[in-house]
Enzyme design. Structure first.
Site, PDB file in Angstrom:
ATOM      1  N   CYS A   1     124.302  69.248  25.925  1.00  0.00           N
ATOM      2  CA  CYS A   1     123.443  69.001  24.758  1.00  0.00           C
ATOM      3  C   CYS A   1     124.231  68.808  23.660  1.00  0.00           C
ATOM      4  O   CYS A   1     125.481  69.020  23.557  1.00  0.00           O
ATOM      5  CB  CYS A   1     122.203  70.020  24.446  1.00  0.00           C
ATOM      6  SG  CYS A   1     122.914  71.781  24.401  1.00  0.00           S
TER       7      CYS A   1
ATOM      8  N   GLY B   1     122.919  64.337  25.962  1.00  0.00           N
ATOM      9  CA  GLY B   1     121.753  65.036  26.788  1.00  0.00           C
ATOM     10  C   GLY B   1     120.695  64.002  26.813  1.00  0.00           C
ATOM     11  O   GLY B   1     120.204  63.627  25.677  1.00  0.00           O
TER      12      GLY B   1
ATOM     13  N   ASN C   1     123.944  74.358  21.644  1.00  0.00           N
ATOM     14  CA  ASN C   1     124.985  73.469  22.652  1.00  0.00           C
ATOM     15  C   ASN C   1     126.050  74.451  23.158  1.00  0.00           C
ATOM     16  O   ASN C   1     126.906  74.967  22.525  1.00  0.00           O
ATOM     17  CB  ASN C   1     125.649  72.244  21.740  1.00  0.00           C
ATOM     18  CG  ASN C   1     126.472  71.664  22.621  1.00  0.00           C
ATOM     19  OD1 ASN C   1     127.584  71.033  22.040  1.00  0.00           O
ATOM     20  ND2 ASN C   1     126.318  71.388  24.074  1.00  0.00           N
ATOM     21  N   GLY C   2     126.084  74.577  24.534  1.00  0.00           N
ATOM     22  CA  GLY C   2     127.220  75.338  25.212  1.00  0.00           C
ATOM     23  C   GLY C   2     126.490  76.232  26.286  1.00  0.00           C
ATOM     24  O   GLY C   2     125.514  75.830  26.807  1.00  0.00           O
TER      25      GLY C   2
ATOM     26  N   TYR D   1     136.055  62.235  27.701  1.00  0.00           N
ATOM     27  CA  TYR D   1     134.761  61.687  28.176  1.00  0.00           C
ATOM     28  C   TYR D   1     133.541  61.717  27.462  1.00  0.00           C
ATOM     29  O   TYR D   1     132.913  60.924  26.958  1.00  0.00           O
ATOM     30  CB  TYR D   1     134.666  62.311  29.816  1.00  0.00           C
ATOM     31  CG  TYR D   1     133.421  61.779  30.326  1.00  0.00           C
ATOM     32  CD1 TYR D   1     133.039  60.194  30.314  1.00  0.00           C
ATOM     33  CD2 TYR D   1     132.390  62.691  30.704  1.00  0.00           C
ATOM     34  CE1 TYR D   1     131.691  60.024  30.934  1.00  0.00           C
ATOM     35  CE2 TYR D   1     131.043  62.366  30.988  1.00  0.00           C
ATOM     36  CZ  TYR D   1     130.777  60.897  31.265  1.00  0.00           C
ATOM     37  OH  TYR D   1     129.811  60.587  31.969  1.00  0.00           O
TER      38      TYR D   1
ATOM     39  N   SER E   1     133.659  55.206  29.191  1.00  0.00           N
ATOM     40  CA  SER E   1     134.600  55.864  28.834  1.00  0.00           C
ATOM     41  C   SER E   1     136.061  55.737  29.227  1.00  0.00           C
ATOM     42  O   SER E   1     137.095  56.262  28.576  1.00  0.00           O
ATOM     43  CB  SER E   1     134.071  57.450  29.339  1.00  0.00           C
ATOM     44  OG  SER E   1     134.051  57.327  30.741  1.00  0.00           O
TER      45      SER E   1
END
Length: 460
Positions: A13, A43, A117-118, A257, A298
């Protein structure tokens, strides 16, 4: 399967926050919308915005892309002077509406909104411990674990309570916390997940990536330091350093990426880093070929770097359909072989009769690479040499990246020659770990490289 048409790595996210007290000219909800739109790549399962007017918090969230969840007709009622927003992929907790963020809850000192986030590696342990104390959980996310921890320490000032939470929490996190009158950013002690601070005149902005600051017209101030708690309220901005470790573990895949190429994370510009990874790949593996192509998007910067260093032309050999979103209907069994073609198509006039070097950022399970190589052969490529701008991905991530289980990672099961044979390439090369560090101009004490080395900076 649906993931046949998707990248084999998924991020969890992205977060965005703004504090604009006294700035009636700034619509914080719309600013958060644009900030999240800039972070949509981080996300695509759900999105949400919470706004405070100093008296209470209003929330809008749901499943889908930012533009599907947050529309003009439902954002107009989100009036206030600060906001936090979130875009989500699920790594902890199912992809269902109740797990969408921000989470908003009441505790001893009022209302709080929380975006994360995580991934906490000890979330299950903390959940069980909190449940024995009487905590009740409505979601399956580790973000709600953080909320309950915060409530446990509600007798303290919020920033002091967060410092205590950081002692308990193990893993990766960039947190945004909003009360009725305060915005707080928190970054894990190793800085695994990114978080930066910016200014919009005399307003403050927090975001996962600097590209989101650019989008809303904010000026980058600095990265939030690992282990730092940044507090923004009517008194201005202040900082509390809850942890100060002598080393870092910034996620190296952010540079390879995940992050947008126009972002700068912890002093490293993502586009320049990827371009240099391609140059280093050419220094290590110079191959006779007619042209260089990339697996978009990417792999493009690394392919340009490789072409520059090798003195070869770069061409767009694969065209990406950018209108096939992550929410595309799942293919039936009969459609599986067409999966990659929904997202990518070879340009026959470019690749026919050519010896091709194809650059990608990683190989995870190998199924997508195999289909792309077959697509290029069907288009008439006579040789296909696949080069990867990262070392082999042998270990799963537990810090907020949705990788496969270890037994599904092709580099864990096969050596390089077996992988080459499986994907159907004429040759296969990866950048070395030493070459990756040289290209990124940092050493191994700066990055988390657990997905390559199995050396996890936070004990699992």
């Amino acid at each position: 399967m649906f993931d046949e048409i998707e990248k084999e790595l998924r991020h969890e996210c992205g977060v965005f926050g703004i504090f604009a007290r006294g700035r009636d000219d700034i619509d914080v909800a719309r600013t958060a919308f644009y900030g999240l739109y800039a972070l949509q790549h981080r996300g695509q399962e759900s999105a949400g915005i919470a706004v405070s007017d100093g008296r209470g918090i209003k929330l809008l969230k749901g499943m889908g892309l930012v533009t599907e969840v947050i529309r003009s007709e439902n954002i107009k009622d989100l009036d206030g002077y600060m906001a936090i927003g979130h875009v989500r992929y699920s790594t902890t907790g199912a992809s269902i509406a109740v797990n969408a963020q921000p989470l908003v809850f009441h505790y001893l000192n009022g209302m709080v909104a929380l975006a994360h986030n995580g991934n906490l590696v000890n979330a299950e342990e903390l959940r069980k411990r909190l449940a024995t104390y009487g905590s009740v959980f409505q979601t399956t996310t580790d973000t709600e674990v953080v909320a309950n921890l915060l409530a446990r320490y509600s007798q303290d000032k919020l920033e002091d309570a967060l410092a205590k939470c950081m002692i308990d929490m193990k893993g990766a996190y960039a947190l945004l916390i909003m009360t009725e009158d305060k915005l707080i950013g928190v970054r894990d002690p190793l800085g695994i997940r990114p978080l930066c601070l910016g200014s919009l005149d005399d307003a403050y902005v927090l975001a996962s990536e600097s590209a989101a600051l650019d989008t809303v017209g904010a000026t980058f101030i600095r990265d939030v330091e690992p282990g730092e708690i940044v507090v923004i309220d009517d008194k201005g901005l202040r900082s509390l350093k809850a942890s100060n470790l002598p080393y870092r573990a910034h996620c190296v895949f952010e540079y390879i990426y995940f992050a947008r190429p126009d972002s700068t994370l912890d002093g490293i510009n993502v586009y320049k880093a990827r371009r240099e990874l391609g140059r280093q790949l050419a220094r290590e593996n110079l191959i006779a070929a007619d042209l260089v192509i990339s697996v978009p998007d990417s792999g493009t910067a690394s392919a340009l770097g490789y072409a520059d260093e090798a003195g070869l032309p770069f061409e767009e050999g694969l065209m990406k359909n950018r209108y096939v979103g992550r929410t595309f209907i799942q293919p039936t069994q009969q459609m599986r072989e067409l999966g990659v073609k929904l997202k990518l198509n070879a340009i026959e006039e470019v690749v026919k009769g050519k010896r091709i070097i194809m650059i990608d950022d990683s190989i995870v399970r190998g199924t997508t690479s195999k289909k792309i190589i077959q697509m290029l052969r069907d288009a008439g490529a006579v040789e296909i040499h696949m080069l990867i701008a990262s070392p082999p991905t042998r270990f799963p991530c537990f810090y907020g990246i949705d990788t496969s289980r270890r037994e599904e990672l092709i580099a864990n099961k096969m050596d390089k020659e077996a992988i080459r044979e499986f994907i159907g390439a004429d040759s296969l090369y990866y950048i070395s770990m030493e070459g990756m560090f040289a290209a990124l101009k940092r050493d191994d004490k700066f990055f988390c490289t657990a997905c390559f080395s199995g050396d996890y900076p936070v004990k699992i």
